[in-house]
Structures are given as structure tokens and as C-alpha cells.
Design a protein around this motif. Structure first.
Motif, PDB file in Angstrom:
ATOM      1  N   TYR A  22      24.783 -20.557  19.369  1.00 26.78           N
ATOM      2  CA  TYR A  22      23.553 -19.613  19.620  1.00 26.78           C
ATOM      3  C   TYR A  22      22.367 -20.501  20.322  1.00 26.78           C
ATOM      4  O   TYR A  22      21.403 -20.425  19.536  1.00 26.78           O
ATOM      5  CB  TYR A  22      23.353 -18.873  18.223  1.00 26.78           C
ATOM      6  CG  TYR A  22      24.332 -18.173  17.841  1.00 26.78           C
ATOM      7  CD1 TYR A  22      25.168 -17.287  18.301  1.00 26.78           C
ATOM      8  CD2 TYR A  22      25.074 -18.713  16.487  1.00 26.78           C
ATOM      9  CE1 TYR A  22      26.005 -16.207  17.984  1.00 26.78           C
ATOM     10  CE2 TYR A  22      26.069 -17.846  16.049  1.00 26.78           C
ATOM     11  CZ  TYR A  22      26.760 -16.736  16.778  1.00 26.78           C
ATOM     12  OH  TYR A  22      27.547 -16.165  16.596  1.00 26.78           O
ATOM     13  N   PHE A  25      18.890 -18.713  21.310  1.00 25.54           N
ATOM     14  CA  PHE A  25      17.631 -18.772  20.183  1.00 25.54           C
ATOM     15  C   PHE A  25      16.592 -19.740  20.453  1.00 25.54           C
ATOM     16  O   PHE A  25      15.730 -19.482  20.453  1.00 25.54           O
ATOM     17  CB  PHE A  25      18.266 -18.911  18.956  1.00 25.54           C
ATOM     18  CG  PHE A  25      19.118 -17.677  18.380  1.00 25.54           C
ATOM     19  CD1 PHE A  25      18.905 -16.278  18.859  1.00 25.54           C
ATOM     20  CD2 PHE A  25      20.171 -17.922  17.480  1.00 25.54           C
ATOM     21  CE1 PHE A  25      19.565 -15.496  18.703  1.00 25.54           C
ATOM     22  CE2 PHE A  25      20.926 -17.010  17.101  1.00 25.54           C
ATOM     23  CZ  PHE A  25      20.643 -15.544  17.703  1.00 25.54           C
ATOM     24  N   VAL A  29      12.864 -19.164  21.845  1.00 22.72           N
ATOM     25  CA  VAL A  29      11.477 -20.138  21.133  1.00 22.72           C
ATOM     26  C   VAL A  29      10.873 -20.748  22.204  1.00 22.72           C
ATOM     27  O   VAL A  29       9.500 -21.004  22.440  1.00 22.72           O
ATOM     28  CB  VAL A  29      12.170 -21.147  20.080  1.00 22.72           C
ATOM     29  CG1 VAL A  29      10.810 -21.788  19.491  1.00 22.72           C
ATOM     30  CG2 VAL A  29      12.578 -20.163  19.003  1.00 22.72           C
ATOM     31  N   LEU A 214      13.097 -12.716  11.453  1.00 25.78           N
ATOM     32  CA  LEU A 214      14.178 -13.437  11.622  1.00 25.78           C
ATOM     33  C   LEU A 214      15.236 -12.538  10.508  1.00 25.78           C
ATOM     34  O   LEU A 214      16.199 -13.049  11.218  1.00 25.78           O
ATOM     35  CB  LEU A 214      13.499 -14.722  10.824  1.00 25.78           C
ATOM     36  CG  LEU A 214      12.560 -15.759  11.561  1.00 25.78           C
ATOM     37  CD1 LEU A 214      12.108 -16.848  10.650  1.00 25.78           C
ATOM     38  CD2 LEU A 214      13.478 -16.034  12.831  1.00 25.78           C
ATOM     39  N   ALA A 217      16.925 -10.242  12.897  1.00 28.43           N
ATOM     40  CA  ALA A 217      17.831 -11.188  13.922  1.00 28.43           C
ATOM     41  C   ALA A 217      19.163 -11.437  13.348  1.00 28.43           C
ATOM     42  O   ALA A 217      20.208 -11.363  13.904  1.00 28.43           O
ATOM     43  CB  ALA A 217      17.008 -12.356  14.617  1.00 28.43           C
ATOM     44  N   GLY A 218      19.029 -11.949  11.980  1.00 27.90           N
ATOM     45  CA  GLY A 218      20.386 -12.278  11.366  1.00 27.90           C
ATOM     46  C   GLY A 218      21.285 -11.040  11.109  1.00 27.90           C
ATOM     47  O   GLY A 218      22.417 -11.030  11.389  1.00 27.90           O
ATOM     48  N   THR A 227      23.934 -10.001  20.459  1.00 26.91           N
ATOM     49  CA  THR A 227      23.161 -11.448  20.635  1.00 26.91           C
ATOM     50  C   THR A 227      21.887 -11.064  21.254  1.00 26.91           C
ATOM     51  O   THR A 227      20.793 -11.763  21.192  1.00 26.91           O
ATOM     52  CB  THR A 227      24.060 -12.404  21.294  1.00 26.91           C
ATOM     53  OG1 THR A 227      25.079 -12.685  20.745  1.00 26.91           O
ATOM     54  CG2 THR A 227      23.585 -13.847  21.599  1.00 26.91           C
ATOM     55  N   ALA A 230      19.280  -9.976  19.149  1.00 22.91           N
ATOM     56  CA  ALA A 230      18.974 -10.898  18.056  1.00 22.91           C
ATOM     57  C   ALA A 230      18.151 -12.016  18.683  1.00 22.91           C
ATOM     58  O   ALA A 230      17.035 -12.582  18.080  1.00 22.91           O
ATOM     59  CB  ALA A 230      20.384 -11.635  17.521  1.00 22.91           C
ATOM     60  N   VAL A 231      18.379 -12.499  20.052  1.00 19.36           N
ATOM     61  CA  VAL A 231      17.521 -13.290  20.658  1.00 19.36           C
ATOM     62  C   VAL A 231      16.060 -12.824  21.016  1.00 19.36           C
ATOM     63  O   VAL A 231      15.023 -13.634  20.653  1.00 19.36           O
ATOM     64  CB  VAL A 231      18.165 -13.601  22.135  1.00 19.36           C
ATOM     65  CG1 VAL A 231      17.023 -14.337  23.074  1.00 19.36           C
ATOM     66  CG2 VAL A 231      19.329 -14.499  21.901  1.00 19.36           C
ATOM     67  N   VAL A 234      14.350 -13.148  17.469  1.00 20.29           N
ATOM     68  CA  VAL A 234      13.800 -14.397  17.170  1.00 20.29           C
ATOM     69  C   VAL A 234      12.343 -14.980  18.020  1.00 20.29           C
ATOM     70  O   VAL A 234      11.571 -15.620  17.620  1.00 20.29           O
ATOM     71  CB  VAL A 234      15.037 -15.481  17.593  1.00 20.29           C
ATOM     72  CG1 VAL A 234      14.285 -17.062  17.753  1.00 20.29           C
ATOM     73  CG2 VAL A 234      16.178 -15.381  16.621  1.00 20.29           C
ATOM     74  N   ALA A 237       9.649 -13.481  16.512  1.00 21.36           N
ATOM     75  CA  ALA A 237       9.262 -13.908  15.218  1.00 21.36           C
ATOM     76  C   ALA A 237       8.644 -15.098  15.701  1.00 21.36           C
ATOM     77  O   ALA A 237       7.541 -15.567  14.766  1.00 21.36           O
ATOM     78  CB  ALA A 237      10.568 -14.244  14.381  1.00 21.36           C
ATOM     79  N   THR A 238       8.907 -15.847  16.637  1.00 15.30           N
ATOM     80  CA  THR A 238       8.068 -16.963  17.032  1.00 15.30           C
ATOM     81  C   THR A 238       6.754 -16.925  17.359  1.00 15.30           C
ATOM     82  O   THR A 238       5.820 -17.584  17.049  1.00 15.30           O
ATOM     83  CB  THR A 238       8.900 -17.552  18.368  1.00 15.30           C
ATOM     84  OG1 THR A 238       9.994 -18.010  17.903  1.00 15.30           O
ATOM     85  CG2 THR A 238       8.056 -19.074  18.755  1.00 15.30           C
TER      86      THR A 238
END
Length: 355
Positions: A22, A25, A29, A214, A217-218, A227, A230-231, A234, A237-238
Motif C-alpha cells: 500500500y 498511502f 501523505v 484513519l 481508511a482501515g 483502495t 482508503a487513500v 489517509v 487524515a493527514t
């Protein structure tokens, strides 16, 4: 992943190291950090502060010139010492072809996707093309509004990426379009910080949002196997974490990112990204594989991670002096020296090359 074959890993190695698949991710970020970093100066000045082409020239010097040096090194090694297929992910870089060479030379490998020469370079092209959009984004922001436009752009680009990435469609430049939305989110997070720095609730809300995203995303990755979403989670979240740190939340994370070792590592992080795949493959091909280690053995990968990691950092440090330092602006050089001497501020952003 650098050492697994192109297919999913199997056996004990999969159980121990499948998370390395992955890598997107990490790109998410970085893209958010890049948008945040590039927005620092406009947020203070109330605008870009220079002409469109002056901005592009500075980005060309900062990003493309070091990339071309790394491209030359990668080309030579892919044609010589690293020109043999070994079953690792480096096989994607082989063989070197003329179309792939020109795509990389023109920094178009994200438009006409080619992993040849060095399979990690696609994101350099992606970042370079986003720079052309950034001044336009600032101009539209000033007329339309930041939050609504950014969220709309994120939804639109994520939807397009999800469709373009489906099996049987695969349009590379559209498949990566969600990163443009995340770049805008990163830039927006800097303006949120500038507007709400005095509101205690901003930091508290942002830190809770970072943890929640986060977790989302999990769930997206494990339950829905999505995916792309989820990306994006993330990346969001950043951005939330950056706002929280600037508003005196996530204090331990802020102190960690502001520590001198990580500041130094962030200084050479672009060089590390450019050359790490070469070092990892060289360690596997010339040190571990000849001694009998195989791809399906967790022991070989367990040895590869720390050994290639340390050597990659050392190689990146050397490359930084040759391939990055000559192209840094004077302001950037002064900031780096201040950080190294302990005089710099506690800015948590060190990894995106933005000066």
C-alpha cells in the motif's frame, strides 16, 4: 513493493510483509504535505506573490533538475548492473525502451505510464503537473471560495480515479487524478490554520477527525477492499493532523516530527525517494539473493528492510549534495542551516520540497 513479484505475495512472507503493497498511502501523505507547504507563502502574502511562469521556473529548478540527475543514474544502472530480471518489483523497470526513455525525459510517465528505468518516478511527474494547476487554484479560490471548491474538486477527482482505475479501463493520468484533489485539500488545510489558529476547538476537532479518518481508511481497505477511497481517507487524515498540530494538538507527534533527526531526514527525503529503489534492488541482487535468500522467505525480507533502509539514507545524503543542494534557493539553504543548528521553528513539515 520493491522486492515482491508483481503478483500478490504468498505464504509466510505475505503474512509478514503484505502491508508493503500500500505505497499509495505514502504518496497521499506526501501530496497533502506538498499542498500544505506550497501554501505557506501565499497564506502569509495573500497570494502567489510572483508571476505564473516565475513560479513554474522555480519548481522546475527544485524538482525536475534533481529528477533528471536521478534519471540519468537510474538509466545507467538499469542498462548495466541492475539490468537483470530477478523476480522482484524492480523487474517493472526492465527492459529500458526508447519510448519509456522519452516519456521520462519529458516528465510524462504519468500520462503515458511507463515503469521502465525506475518504477517510482511516476509520482514525480504527477507532482510536476500539479504545480501547473496550483496558481490557477489560488486564482479560482479568490473568486469562488475555498472550501466548497476544494470539496467539489476532491469528490470529482476521486470519482474519476475510481472509474479510470477499474479493470479494463485503466487511463493512467485519470487514475491518479484523486491526488490533485488531495493536493488542494493540503493547501486548504494551511488556510484553515491561518484563519482559526486562535480557536481551541479547531485543534481538538482536527485531531479527532484525523483519528476517525484513519479508522475509516482501515475499514474501507479491509471490509470494502476499496483502495482509492482508503487513500483519500489517509490524505484527509493527514490534512486534519496538520491543522491539529498547528493548533497545539497532537503534541507528541509534533515534537517527534520536529526532532532534529527527522528534520534532517526530511531535508534529504526527496533524494531518498529518487534513489531508494536502486539501493534496495542492489542490496537484494548482490548481497541477499546470492547468499541463498528467496522472495518467499520472510527472513530475507526482514534483513532487506533495515540494511537497504540504512544504505538508502546514506546514499540519499550523498545524492542530496550533488543532485539537490545546487538547485536550492538561498532562502531554503538558510532555513536548513537554521534547523540543523537548532535555531529553526517547530514547523512539522519537512518532507515536501517546496522552496
Amino acid at each position: 513493493m520493491t522486492v515482491y513479484p508483481h503478483d500478490d505475495p504468498v505464504g509466510a512472507a505475505a503474512a509478514a510483509f503484505s502491508w508493503l503493497r500500500y505505497g499509495n498511502f505514502g504518496v497521499a501523505v506526501f501530496i497533502v504535505l506538498s499542498g500544505y507547504s506550497l501554501m505557506i507563502r501565499p497564506a502569509r502574502q495573500g497570494g502567489l506573490g510572483e508571476s505564473y511562469w516565475s513560479f513554474i521556473r522555480r519548481r522546475f529548478r527544485r524538482i525536475v533538475l534533481p529528477y533528471w540527475i536521478a534519471l540519468a543514474v537510474s538509466l545507467v544502472l538499469a542498462l548495466t548492473l541492475l539490468g537483470t530480471r530477478t523476480g522482484t518489483h524492480w523487474d517493472a523497470a526492465l527492459p529500458v525502451t526508447w519510448p519509456a526513455f522519452f516519456a521520462h525525459l519529458l516528465v510524462l510517465q504519468d500520462v503515458w505510464y511507463s515503469a521502465s528505468i525506475n518504477h517510482v518516478f511516476w509520482s514525480v511527474a504527477l507532482e510536476w503537473h500539479i504545480y501547473f494547476v496550483f496558481p490557477v487554484l489560488l486564482r479560482v479560490w479568490s473568486r469562488v471560495g475555498r472550501v466548497g471548491l476544494t470539496l467539489g474538486l476532491l469528490v470529482l477527482t476521486t470519482g474519476i480515479s475510481g472509474v479510470a482505475g477499474r479493470e479494463g479501463v485503466h487511463v493512467p493520468v485519470l487514475q491518479y487524478l484523486d491526488f490533485l484533489g488531495l493536493f488542494a485539500v493540503g493547501a486548504l488545510s494551511r488556510t484553515v490554520d491561518a484563519r482559526f489558529a486562535m480557536r481551541a476547538s479547531a485543534g481538538r476537532t482536527s485531531s479527532m477527525a484525523a483519528f476517525g479518518l484513519l479508522l475509516a481508511a482501515g475499514i474501507l481497505l479491509i471490509v470494502l477492499q476499496n483502495t482509492t477511497l482508503a487513500v483519500v481517507a489517509v490524505g484527509l487524515a493527514t490534512a486534519a493532523a496538520l491543522v491539529a498540530m498547528e493548533n497545539d494538538r497532537l503534541v507528541l507527534l509534533r515534537r517527534l516530527l520536529g526532532s532534529r533527526p527527522l528534520v534532517w531526514l526530511g531535508t534529504i527525503s526527496f533524494s531518498l525517494y529518487l534513489i531508494h529503489a536502486l539501493v534496495v534492488q542492489a542490496v537484494w541482487q548482490y548481497a541477499l539473493s546470492p547468499t541463498g535468500f528467496r522472495l518467499e522467505q520472510p527472513a530475507g525480507l526482514a534483513l532487506l528492510l533495515p540494511s537497504a533502509g540504512v544504505l538508502s539514507v546514506l546514499a540519499a545524503w550523498g545524492f542530496w549534495f550533488i543532485g539537490e543542494r545546487p538547485f536550492l534557493s538561498r532562502t531554503h539553504g538558510q532555513r536548513v542551516e537554521a534547523e540543523r543548528s537548532g535555531l529553526g521553528g517547530s514547523d512539522p513539515v519537512h518532507s515536501a520540497p517546496h522552496d
